[in-house]
Design an enzyme around this catalytic site. Structure first.
Site, PDB file in Angstrom:
ATOM      1  N   GLU A 103      -2.395   1.365   2.294  1.00  0.00           N
ATOM      2  CA  GLU A 103      -3.768   1.179   2.803  1.00  0.00           C
ATOM      3  C   GLU A 103      -4.098   2.254   3.844  1.00  0.00           C
ATOM      4  OE1 GLU A 103      -2.943  -3.033   3.685  1.00  0.00           O
ATOM      5  OE2 GLU A 103      -4.865  -3.449   2.720  1.00  0.00           O
ATOM      6  N   GLU A 123       1.808  -6.884  -1.362  1.00  0.00           N
ATOM      7  CA  GLU A 123       1.569  -8.045  -0.485  1.00  0.00           C
ATOM      8  C   GLU A 123       1.651  -9.363  -1.230  1.00  0.00           C
ATOM      9  OE1 GLU A 123      -0.033  -5.200  -0.340  1.00  0.00           O
ATOM     10  OE2 GLU A 123      -0.592  -4.681   1.704  1.00  0.00           O
TER      11      GLU A 123
END
Ligand SMILES: CCCCCCC[C@H](O)CC(=O)SCCNC(=O)CCNC(=O)[C@H](O)C(C)(C)COP(=O)([O-])OP(=O)([O-])OC[C@H]1O[C@@H](n2cnc3c(N)ncnc32)[C@H](O)[C@@H]1OP(=O)([O-])[O-]
Length: 719
Positions: A103, A123
């Protein structure tokens, strides 16, 4: 936690310095925030490169910090600042860019990756979603279908795939940081507006609803009851339908719903348990960090049945030469063809050349005389194995290590017939051995630490998750599973049906209930073991009534099925009936219903309606109860080892953490209460009596699972 250097007079190089994976701990977040501010505010600086120390960009947020509410600098704000900045920021990705690490790269204006790097948003495997803009930026960059696939599965992709998908701008075989610096100098003059991913128009396919529906169905089928993948889909849907700022708000709300969920806690526990289990320790003080394993180049596999073939393939595909031995020409030829076929298919799937040159097939045991290790995978028959180990003692050079792939026999009894008992241990692979990740390494009382270190390291090299355990019948996995299947059989006697028991277990999260699994594996496997141990067949004590054996209550129902030729899928019937022998579609069988009714009448058992809660509690609390006994007997060192065995060897649902973590989540006090209740109601049903360790832990105030070890320490270890 982040280093700042000015290079070439006009570039700020920010290096994340938090080994081993440069996780974004609160100190790192603070470090990058400060350094970015400095770079953006310094008129000398024209561009910024972000990289990670030790050739690893970043492994994401610091998972250890998730145990408490998140504090400190926000990644979302940091990433928005990086993206909005007026100076080009380039991510130089070496090693990994995962989760928050990727990210961070997505917030940069350009991404340069080393050709060996791996990227992704894993995640979901931790019960979370990419909550630092990942669900909003990635679909804008690579499109909704590809982003959904990556975010809902958590798969890592190679740099080459990432380039194809558009996740990175360039890949290089050279140092990515050096390349990024050169790239940055050229990027200074270019406009940045089209490089800010959050401002890009979302490429929306026309059939959006159908796409989301299909992915939702796929996810629900694959991971029943698991929350995170569904939340990921909702977050990506928000990216598809809402402006960026609203999508971010939705991402954050969805993350909040997952962050402190029991599933997230279980999945994060699994992540660390897997790593804890690899760090084996023996009571002597020998451990993974202080014992050097042998370097293995040549191995022998004895027996080319299902297990032997899988083991041979696992060895050859990591470059170890294998001599495979069989006793009969026909068996050898069948085994040879199967191994070659498996290796070729595996190589094709991985896009490499099959290492067939490493294989040798022989009928002569003499041919194994010079190998570094032998892995025995013959029939589960103690006298046959003893004979073989005696012969191996004579044939092999004195330095050859000897391992048995027994699934439950006494490893020390085998060691005892050799000339090198300290060089014998167990390597219990799970079927099919080239697919299943689990390897139980069984430490006999005389196994040397080097013998154990070598098995653990070889297992790791073969891509296995290895757990060192002590020597007792069934070791950890099969010893415990017996209590679980026994309990399921007793529940049938009391009034349940196979489909009810399986339904409850599948609703809990198992891919298959105990009876469907038994049909798949074949009922004859357990029957043969029960016959060998005198529980059924001609060796049964004639004084024993049919439902009592060796002083305990016994359910002969599985034996009755076998006697009728109902061996499971392969014979077209077992606990269920199938469309044909080898069929896979399980249907409830009225004949089984009749058999159960007849059994209950014969033994005057009044059937009762059994709730799903009781089915789950009886099967799973008993499983954990035996786990506590395994710990108090010193067969496993820590609860994490048991859970890892169950996650990787027995399909225990990962979002429940494993039997010991599940007991911990339910509350040890409640588990104890319910076991006492069931034990009181069914005093003759084995395994319901609460274990000493469970009682001890409850008496100590039910400490968290990470602290159980302190209460087990004083107990005798068999490792
Ligand atoms: C409301 C809040 C908003 C938050 C914003 C969300 C941000 C973001 O979306 C969430 C995330 O990034 S979630 C994160 C998403 N990222 C992931 O899921 C990636 C998880 N990591 C991995 O998949 C693997 O570790 C690597 C492939 C990175 C390296 O594999 P390898 O080379 O075989 O090495 P290894 O043996 O595996 O690890 C070595 C040591 O590092 C340790 N450790 C590792 N990562 C850690 C971490 N992130 N953290 C801490 N520790 C981490 C590991 O425990 C071990 O420690 P030990 O004490 O020595 O035992």
């Amino acid at each position: 936690m982040a280093r700042y250097e000015l290079v070439k007079g006009s570039l700020a190089l920010i290096t994340l310095t938090n080994p081993p994976v440069n996780a974004l701990s609160s100190a790192v977040r603070y470090g990058i925030t400060e350094k970015i501010k400095r770079a953006l505010g310094d008129p000398k600086v024209k561009a910024v490169v972000i990289c990670g120390e030790n050739e690893r960009f970043c492994g994401g947020a610091d998972i250890r910090e998730f145990a408490a509410p998140m504090r400190g600098h926000s990644l979302v704000m940091l990433f928005d600042d990086i993206e909005a900045g007026e100076k080009p920021v380039i991510a130089a990705i070496e090693g990994v860019a995962l989760g928050g690490g990727f990210e961070l790269a997505l917030a940069c204006h350009y991404r340069i990756a080393h050709s060996k790097a791996r990227l992704g948003l894993p995640e979901v495997t931790l019960g979370l979603l990419p909550a630092a803009g990942g669900t909003q930026r990635l679909p804008r960059l690579i499109g909704i279908p590809a982003a959904l696939e990556l975010i809902t599965t958590g798969h890592h992709v190679s740099a080459q795939e990432a380039l194809k998908l558009g996740m990175v701008d360039q890949i290089t075989d050279e140092n990515a940081c050096k390349m990024a610096v050169e790239f940055a100098l050229r990027a200074v003059a270019k406009p940045l507006s089209s490089r800010r991913i959050s401002t890009l128009t979302m490429p929306c396919p026309p059939n959006l609803d159908a796409l989301f529906e299909a992915v939702t169905m796929q996810v629900q089928k694959k991971a029943r009851g698991v929350m995170a993948p569904l939340a990921c889909i909702q977050a990506v849907r928000a990216a598809a339908t809402l402006p960026y700022s609203k999508g971010m708000k939705r991402e954050s709300e969805l993350m909040a719903s997952l962050f402190s969920s029991s599933q997230a806690r279980a999945l994060q526990y699994c992540f660390f348990a897997q790593r804890t289990a690899g760090k084996w320790t023996l009571p002597s003080g020998a451990q993974w960090s202080n014992i050097k394993p042998r370097d293995i180049r040549r191995a022998a596999v004895i027996g080319l049945g299902t297990m032997g073939r899988g083991i041979a393939v696992s060895l050859a595909r990591v470059g170890i030469s294998v001599i495979a031995v069989e006793t009969e020409k026909k068996l050898l030829e069948t085994g040879r063809q199967m191994v070659i076929g498996m290796l070729e298919r595996d190589a094709k799937r991985r896009g490499v050349t099959a290492s067939l040159y490493l294989l040798q097939f022989t009928l002569s045991l003499q041919d194994v005389k010079d190998v570094d290790i032998v892995i025995e995978a013959v029939f589960e028959d103690m006298s046959l194995k003893k004979r073989l180990f005696r012969d191996l003692s004579k044939v092999c050079r004195p330095s050859t290590l000897l391992y048995t792939n027994t699934s439950g026999l006494d490893v020390d009894a085998l060691a005892g017939v050799t000339d090198r008992p300290h060089m014998v241990a167990g390597m219990h692979f799970f079927s099919p051995a080239h697919v299943m990740k689990l390897l139980e390494v069984i430490c006999g009382p005389r196994s040397s630490s080097e013998t154990i270190a070598t098995a653990m390291s070889l297992g790791k090299r073969m891509g296995k998750v290895c757990v060192a355990v002590g020597n007792c019948p069934g070791f950890v996995g099969n010893r415990m599973v017996k209590t679980y299947t026994d309990q399921a059989n007793f529940l049938l006697e009391e009034g349940a049906t196979p489909e009810q028991v399986d339904g409850a277990l599948e609703e809990f999260g198992f891919a298959m209930g105990v009876f469907r699994m038994s049909d798949l594996a074949g009922l004859d496997v357990g029957w043969r073991i029960r016959k060998e141990s005198g529980l059924t067949g001609p060796d049964v004590d004639p004084k024993d009534p049919p439902h009592r054996r060796q002083g305990h209550r016994y359910s002969p129902i599985p034996d009755m099925l076998c006697e009728q030729g109902r061996m499971g899928q392969k014979t077209g019937c077992g606990w269920y009936v199938y469309e044909k022998p080898g069929g896979t579609e399980a249907k409830p069988d009225p004949l089984i219903q009749k058999l159960l009714e007849g059994y209950r009448v014969r033994y005057s058992i009044q059937p009762r309606k059994i709730s799903s809660q009781e089915l789950i509690e009886r099967c799973l609390y008993v499983l954990a109860n035996e786990g506590f006994r395994v710990l108090e007997d010193g067969i496993a060192v820590q609860p994490e080892d048991i859970d890892v065995i169950y996650l990787f060897g027995y399909g225990f649902p990962r979002h429940r953490g494993g039997p010991m973590f599940y007991a911990n989540m339910v509350g040890l006090g409640r588990v104890l209460d319910r076991l006492e209740h069931y034990h009181h109601a069914h005093p003759d049903v084995p395994h319901l009596k609460p274990s000493q360790l469970l009682k001890k832990l409850v008496a100590c105030g039910s400490p968290p699972i990470q602290k159980w070890k302190e209460h087990i320490k004083t107990m005798h270890s068999h490792l």
